[in-house]
Write an enzyme that holds these catalytic residues in place. Structure first.
Site, short mmCIF file in Angstrom:
data_model
loop_
_atom_site.label_atom_id
_atom_site.label_comp_id
_atom_site.label_asym_id
_atom_site.label_seq_id
_atom_site.Cartn_x
_atom_site.Cartn_y
_atom_site.Cartn_z
CG HIS A 105 0.28 17.62 -40.40
ND1 HIS A 105 0.56 16.57 -41.24
CD2 HIS A 105 -0.83 18.21 -40.92
CE1 HIS A 105 -0.34 16.51 -42.21
NE2 HIS A 105 -1.19 17.50 -42.04
CB THR B 20 0.86 8.65 -22.10
OG1 THR B 20 0.37 9.09 -20.83
CG2 THR B 20 -0.03 9.21 -23.19
#
Length: 400
Positions: free
Chosen positions: A371, A319
């Site tokens: 994560h 993006t």
């Protein structure tokens, strides 16, 4: 007469909102001419005419919702060679049990629900986990309320009227569009279902700027498209994903699915919000092919002509908030992907080079990652690799 039905417009989309009707009742149309806009939670699409004819009656007006397969208008076919619609059989065939995906089967079993009760939106009508969850949520909403002590409900206060001496202090209530609702849902979904972290770095864009200045005109003459920054980043991301495959993967229940192909989503402005069309097999595309596809995506996003399948899938997303002037940001993941790269505005800043302070065109880079799947070491290594490749674009050609 023939019904105009809502087509399947995406794997997880079961309902659309009717946008503007592009033809009025009684008006004729040619085959493939757009008849109506369909607003989904991913994009606004135009529904083309299946044959030349006349719009006889609108069954669903602007702002109303319709399910996939539902009739929204009656059409009359015109012209020679147009086959009349086949009559529906008097007796429907015996319904077949839909194919249920493993994750959905577990949820069905725990909830005590039959697969036949759930509308499958997967490939070939497969029942997905989200289909079951959507069915359970709908059933809970329609269930009769539990008995509770009666009390007089508090009246809803009327909209505040502006003071007579300040008539400009007004507010306007506008229904949230399906696209904005979906964006809101996905923002919450990312926060609630992922362990998202972001790591930052910066890249010196001098080499790419010099390359575009030197060869940009020749590139455009040969390929018919401008040489932008995005093609360099797509190439850099693909190379980095090959070296750090944890970022080209997704989590499915207790399984990690590593993708050995590179479908890169590129966020573009679509009027109501960002949409993310996907560059399929980006590792096999040339710079010119990448730039042409991105330019085509951007144009069709503005004119609401993107196809639903072009917005589906993707293994990683890029993006570019820099086109709107953003200097830095924390991009949000695009589930089920586990990584997204944020590009930002190029700004001349003083930096240290070989003991000297020089001014260079710098861009902050941000990598958000899940994560649960990606450790900090892999995330930082990936972002540093992207930085190295865009700072020295010759590496992209030599793959070193």
């Amino acid at each position: 007469m023939q019904e105009l039905n809502v087509p399947s417009v995406g794997e997880s989309i079961v309902e659309v909102e009717i946008g503007a009707w592009l033809k009025k009742e009684g008006e004729s149309f040619a085959q493939d001419e757009p008849l109506v806009e369909l607003i989904t939670d991913k994009a606004t699409l135009e529904l083309p005419a299946p044959f030349p004819g006349t719009l006889v009656k609108v069954l669903k007006g602007t702002g109303e919702t319709a399910k996939v397969g539902e009739a929204i208008a009656l059409l009359e076919a015109l012209g020679a060679g147009v086959a009349a619609p086949e009559p529906r059989p008097a007796t429907a065939p015996e319904p077949q049990e839909p194919l249920v995906m493993p994750a959905a089967e577990r949820v069905l079993r725990e909830a005590g629900v039959s697969p036949g009760e759930v509308v499958g939106t997967g490939l070939g009508g497969r029942v997905l986990k989200e289909d079951v969850e959507r069915h359970l949520e709908e059933r809970a909403r329609q269930a009769p309320p539990q008995a509770v002590p009666s009390r007089t409900p508090e009246p809803t206060p009327p909209p505040a009227q502006p003071p007579a001496d300040r008539p400009w202090r007004v507010s306007e209530a506008v229904p949230m569009s399906p696209l904005r609702r979906r964006i809101a849902e996905r923002l919450l979904q990312v926060r609630q279902t992922t362990a998202m972290l972001t790591t930052f770095n910066e890249a010196d864009m001098s080499a790419i700027i010099a390359l575009r200045k030197e060869l940009g005109e020749a590139f455009q003459k040969k390929h018919g498209v401008k040489l932008g920054f995005m093609s360099f980043f797509v190439k850099a991301v693909v190379q980095a994903l090959k070296e750090i495959p944890e970022l080209n993967a997704e989590i499915r229940d207790n399984t990690i699915l590593y993708h050995r192909y590179y479908d890169i989503g590129v966020a573009v402005g679509g009027g109501e919000g960002l949409v993310v069309p996907v560059l399929r097999d980006a590792d096999r595309l040339s710079f010119a092919e990448i730039e042409r596809q991105i330019a085509d995506f951007a144009e069709r996003a503005r004119t609401k002509k993107l196809k639903p399948e072009e917005l589906m899938g993707g293994t990683f997303t890029i993006t570019n908030g820099g086109v709107y002037g953003s200097l830095n940001s924390t991009p949000l993941l695009n589930p089920p992907q586990v990584g997204i790269l944020g590009m930002h505005a190029i700004q001349e800043r003083p930096v240290a080079r070989e003991g000297q302070v020089v001014v260079r065109p710098m861009m902050y880079l941000a990598l958000s990652y899940d994560h649960r799947m990606v450790d900090g070491r892999e995330a930082v290594t990936f972002l540093r690799r992207v930085k190295e490749l865009v700072e020295n674009p010759v590496r992209l050609l030599l793959e070193v």
